[in-house]
Design a protein around this motif. Structure first.
Motif, mmCIF file in Angstrom:
data_model
loop_
_atom_site.group_PDB
_atom_site.id
_atom_site.type_symbol
_atom_site.label_atom_id
_atom_site.label_comp_id
_atom_site.label_asym_id
_atom_site.label_seq_id
_atom_site.Cartn_x
_atom_site.Cartn_y
_atom_site.Cartn_z
ATOM 1 N N GLY A 89 46.683 47.236 40.284
ATOM 2 C CA GLY A 89 45.527 46.644 40.628
ATOM 3 C C GLY A 89 45.217 45.332 40.148
ATOM 4 N N ASP A 124 42.199 46.377 37.132
ATOM 5 C CA ASP A 124 41.181 47.717 38.019
ATOM 6 C C ASP A 124 39.547 47.629 37.130
ATOM 7 N N GLU A 125 40.120 47.562 35.909
ATOM 8 C CA GLU A 125 39.238 48.654 35.104
ATOM 9 C C GLU A 125 38.313 46.732 34.087
ATOM 10 N N THR A 170 33.479 54.561 48.280
ATOM 11 C CA THR A 170 34.667 54.870 47.953
ATOM 12 C C THR A 170 35.970 54.005 48.168
ATOM 13 N N ASP A 171 35.380 52.559 48.181
ATOM 14 C CA ASP A 171 35.887 51.330 49.469
ATOM 15 C C ASP A 171 36.413 50.416 47.642
ATOM 16 N N GLU A 172 37.597 49.921 47.328
ATOM 17 C CA GLU A 172 37.641 49.364 46.494
ATOM 18 C C GLU A 172 37.030 47.827 46.454
ATOM 19 N N SER A 190 35.327 42.363 44.548
ATOM 20 C CA SER A 190 36.103 43.757 44.717
ATOM 21 C C SER A 190 36.489 43.656 42.856
ATOM 22 N N LYS A 191 36.715 45.073 42.219
ATOM 23 C CA LYS A 191 36.366 44.513 40.442
ATOM 24 C C LYS A 191 38.830 44.513 39.936
ATOM 25 N N ASN A 192 39.320 45.379 42.144
ATOM 26 C CA ASN A 192 40.412 45.283 41.462
ATOM 27 C C ASN A 192 40.769 43.634 41.800
ATOM 28 N N LYS A 210 43.494 43.748 44.946
ATOM 29 C CA LYS A 210 44.153 43.497 45.642
ATOM 30 C C LYS A 210 42.564 42.712 46.601
ATOM 31 N N THR A 260 35.805 38.164 40.383
ATOM 32 C CA THR A 260 35.885 39.444 40.862
ATOM 33 C C THR A 260 35.085 38.832 42.402
#
Length: 375
Positions: A48, A51-52, A251-253, A271-273, A276, A304
Motif C-alpha cells: 500500500g 500505509d502507516e 472502513t474505507d481507505e 488516503s493514507k494508502n 491505492k 495523501t
C-alpha cells in the motif's frame, strides 16, 4: 542557503558499482544521458505504499527535500533564475484568503516556451538537445529502487523509468521545479504510471509546504506530461475551505469530499494508502484525458491529499487556469492590475471556468464509479 551533508546509515550515498547492479537490466529511454540519481526505497512500493505514513512537523528534514532545496538555491545563487521570487509583494483578498502576487518580471508564456523547447513535437519524449544544452537546469533523476532505504547515486546513466527534476527559472513561488516523467509505456499508460511515482516523491520529500501541480488543457499536451512543484509557506486558499463528504466510511481507505462555497467546483481525494490513492487518481486522470476534459490536479499533504479541478473547455480563447490559480493563488505582472484586483474579480475568474451543475454531477458520478471499483 540549505547545506547538503552526507548522512551515512539513514540515507547513504552509494558507489558507482552499486548503481550498475541496480540498473544493469534497464534499457533507458534517455540512453546515454548521465545525471545524479535518487532511488526511492522499495518499501514505498509494497503493502500500500506507506500505509502507516504520517507527517509530523518535528520530523527531520528528508534527504530528497534537502537535495531539491539545496539545488534550487544553488541555481538562484548562480543567477540562473529570471528573478528573486522571494521579494515579490503579495496581498490577501476577502474571507476566502484569495492571494494575489505582484511580479513584474514574470513571463506568463514561459510554460508554453518550455514545452516547445523541451519536448519533441509528438510522442512526449524530451529532446536530446534540451538535455545537452540545459544540463545546468537539471538537478537529478528520481526513480524506483530495490533497496530497503532510499539512496542517492553519483553521476550515472538515467534508469529506464523515472522523473527528471528541473529548475523552473520563471518561478511562481520558492523552490519551483518541473518534474518530467519519462518511461517506456504507451502514452495512455504514462499519466497513471507517472502519478504513482509522483505520489511516492511527494511522500519522500515529506514537507507539508511542498505542493505539486498538473495541468491538462487538451489533447495537444497529452504527449507532454510533466508536473510542477513549489513550496508555499501557507496553505493555498482552497485548502482552508470546509468540505462535504461524498464517499468513504470508517472502513474505507479512501475518502472523497466536495469543496464547499468555492466558485470553482472541486473534488478532494484523501488516503493514507498512497498506492491505492495513486491508482485511483491515475485511472481518473487517464479517463478525463480520454474524454478530452480540461482539468488540474493539486497534490498536497505529502501525497495523501489530491484536489481535482475540472474546467470547461474553451476552444476559442484557451484561457484555462493553472493549478495554483485554481487553488486561489494568482500572479500579476502589471502593478496597475495588482493594485486593482479584488476578491470579486478572482471569484469571477474561478467561476468562469467551472463546470455547470449538470457537468460537475456527471464528472463526480464517473469519479465515484472509478473509486468504488478500485477502492
Amino acid at each position: 542557503m540549505v547545506s547538503l551533508t552526507r548522512r551515512e546509515g539513514d540515507y547513504p550515498f552509494v558507489n558507482q558499482n552499486a548503481i550498475q547492479e541496480q540498473l544493469k537490466s534497464c534499457e533507458a529511454p534517455l540512453r546515454g544521458f548521465e545525471t545524479l540519481v535518487y532511488l526511492v526505497c522499495a518499501s514505498m512500493q509494497r503493502n500500500g505504499a506507506y500505509d502507516e505514513f504520517e507527517f509530523t512537523a518535528d520530523d527531520e528534514q528528508s534527504l530528497l527535500d534537502t537535495l531539491i532545496l539545496s539545488q534550487w538555491e544553488d541555481r538562484a545563487w548562480k543567477g540562473q533564475l529570471s528573478f528573486d521570487v522571494t521579494s515579490c509583494e503579495t496581498k490577501i483578498l476577502g474571507g476566502k484568503n484569495l492571494t494575489a502576487q505582484l511580479n513584474e518580471e514574470w513571463n506568463s508564456y514561459f510554460l508554453k516556451e518550455f514545452e516547445r523547447k523541451a519536448f519533441q513535437p509528438s510522442g512526449g519524449i524530451i529532446k536530446p538537445s534540451y538535455l545537452e544544452n540545459n544540463i545546468e537546469d537539471i538537478f537529478f533523476c528520481v526513480a524506483r529502487g530495490e533497496m530497503e532505504k532510499s539512496v542517492f547515486f553519483p553521476i550515472t546513466e538515467a534508469p529506464q523509468d523515472g522523473i527528471l527534476i528541473i529548475v523552473n527559472i520563471n518561478p511562481v513561488e520558492y523552490g519551483h521545479i518541473f518534474l518530467v516523467p519519462y518511461c517506456n509505456y504507451q502514452r495512455t499508460q504514462c499519466i497513471a504510471r507517472a502519478i504513482q511515482l509522483i505520489t511516492n516523491t511527494a511522500s519522500e520529500v515529506n514537507n507539508s509546504s511542498f505542493r505539486m501541480f498538473y495541468d491538462y488543457f487538451s489533447a495537444m499536451n497529452a504527449d507532454r506530461t510533466y508536473f510542477q512543484a513549489s513550496y508555499f509557506a501557507n496553505p493555498l486558499p482552497v485548502e482552508l475551505l470546509p468540505t462535504i463528504p461524498i464517499f468513504g466510511t470508517s472502513t474505507d481507505e479512501i475518502y472523497i469530499q466536495e469543496v464547499s462555497d468555492y466558485p470553482l467546483n472541486t473534488l478532494v481525494f484523501t488516503s493514507k494508502n498512497l498506492k491505492k490513492l495513486a491508482d485511483i487518481m491515475g485511472e481518473i486522470c487517464w479517463t478525463l484525458q480520454h474524454l478530452n476534459t480540461v482539468f488540474n490536479l493539486l497534490i498536497s499533504d505529502c501525497g495523501t491529499k489530491m484536489y481535482l479541478f475540472p474546467q470547461v473547455h474553451l476552444p476559442v480563447t484557451g484561457r484555462h487556469l493553472h493549478t495554483w490559480e485554481c487553488g486561489g493563488y494568482f500572479v500579476y505582472s502589471r502593478s496597475s492590475d495588482f493594485s486593482d484586483v479584488c476578491e470579486l474579480e478572482i471569484t469571477q475568474r474561478l467561476a468562469s471556468v467551472s463546470l455547470d451543475t449538470k457537468g460537475f454531477q456527471s464528472l463526480k458520478k464517473r469519479c465515484l464509479g472509478i473509486t468504488d471499483k478500485l477502492a
